[in-house]
Design an enzyme around this catalytic site. Structure first.
Site, short mmCIF file in Angstrom:
data_model
loop_
_atom_site.label_atom_id
_atom_site.label_comp_id
_atom_site.label_asym_id
_atom_site.label_seq_id
_atom_site.Cartn_x
_atom_site.Cartn_y
_atom_site.Cartn_z
N GLU A 1 96.65 67.88 -8.62
CA GLU A 1 98.09 68.87 -8.74
C GLU A 1 98.54 68.85 -7.44
O GLU A 1 100.10 69.24 -6.72
CB GLU A 1 97.58 70.45 -9.54
CG GLU A 1 97.49 69.89 -11.22
CD GLU A 1 96.61 71.10 -11.45
OE1 GLU A 1 96.78 72.38 -10.88
OE2 GLU A 1 96.10 70.96 -12.43
N GLU B 1 87.24 64.87 -10.76
CA GLU B 1 87.98 65.54 -11.97
C GLU B 1 89.38 63.99 -12.15
O GLU B 1 90.06 64.52 -11.86
CB GLU B 1 88.85 66.52 -10.82
CG GLU B 1 88.01 67.41 -10.83
CD GLU B 1 88.65 69.33 -10.44
OE1 GLU B 1 88.50 70.02 -10.96
OE2 GLU B 1 89.91 69.09 -10.31
N GLY C 1 92.96 69.65 -17.71
CA GLY C 1 93.76 70.42 -18.85
C GLY C 1 94.41 69.60 -19.90
O GLY C 1 95.21 70.37 -20.38
#
Ligand code: PGA
Length: 253
Positions: free
Chosen positions: A100, A170, A176
């Site tokens: 992010e 990740e 998410g």
């Protein structure tokens, strides 16, 4: 043997009161059900709650981490937080290179390298995130992407410095989304990462490095993911915001 770790990345969630309640609930449940001795538990709340978190955690067996750091030590950088500030608040870990931040804040490998250096110079252990986009995996480039991310931001470190780093694989497509990497996909990439570390720093250091999996990891899929040889725990987003589920994940090994 290397440390098993479950780290909660709260991202930009919770009011002060909710954050306070969540930490207290986590500690109460760990007290009641017992924290496994062989697992380090780290919570990474937003900066503004770090003082509260370190105060509460001081008397406990959980550790506290930041979610980001500025690469400079001090100065005119409005809104930023430095590694020396984190160190002065007894923050022992810090997430760096989360996808992010790479995406929304344009953080690239050169900047992340500086952030890693800043953390290490203040005795804060980086939780370094790496992982490919869906299109990169579909094109068969996922190993190259992860290799480049590690080489560009971590492989300048000395062996002693590298031993302080925790790696979190990740895959961006899993974060998410509710679609986690399969245990086989996670193991394959974790083994690849460990092989890269072996090539650079040798077998002993590679064997000591904790490599966490992150991306839609929850109480249901954690046992199988954590059972993989090279998966040493998880970096947990959404599922770390509920104490009961987070505790269940901690107990998944
Ligand atoms: P998620 O996030 O568990 O909500 O997928 C993981 C992360 O971004 O660290």
């Amino acid at each position: 043997m290397r440390t098993k770790i479950v780290a909660g990345n709260w991202k930009m969630n919770k009011t002060f009161e909710e954050a306070d309640n969540l930490i207290v609930e986590i500690l109460d449940e760990l007290d009641e059900k017992g924290k496994p001795d062989n697992v380090d538990v780290i919570i990474c709340p937003p900066f503004v709650y770090l003082e509260m978190a370190t105060d509460i955690a001081e008397e406990s067996n959980i550790l506290v981490g930041g979610q980001n750091v500025n690469e400079n030590d001090s100065g005119a950088f409005t809104g930023e937080v430095s590694a020396s500030m984190l160190q002065s608040m007894d923050v022992g870990y810090c997430i760096v290179g989360h996808s992010e931040r790479r995406k929304y804040f344009s953080e690239d490998s050169t900047l992340l390298k500086l952030k890693v250096d800043a953390l290490l110079s203040h005795e804060i252990r980086p939780i370094f995130c790496c992982g490919e986009l869906l299109a990169e995996r579909e094109a068969g480039h996922h190993f190259d992407v992860v290799r480049t991310q590690l080489e560009d931001s971590l492989f300048h470190l000395t062996p002693i410095q590298f031993l302080q780093v925790v790696i979190a694989y990740e895959p961006v497509w899993a974060i998410g989304t509710g679609v986690n990497a399969s245990p086989g996909q996670a193991q394959e990439m974790h083994a690849f990462i460990r092989k890269l570390i072996t090539g650079k720093y040798g077998e002993e250091i590679a064997g000591e490095t904790s490599i966490l999996y992150g991306g839609s990891c929850n109480a249901r899929n954690a046992p199988e993911l954590f059972a993989q040889d090279d998966v040493d725990g998880g970096l947990i987003g959404g599922a770390s915001l509920k104490s009961e589920e987070f505790i269940q994940i901690i107990k998944s090994f």
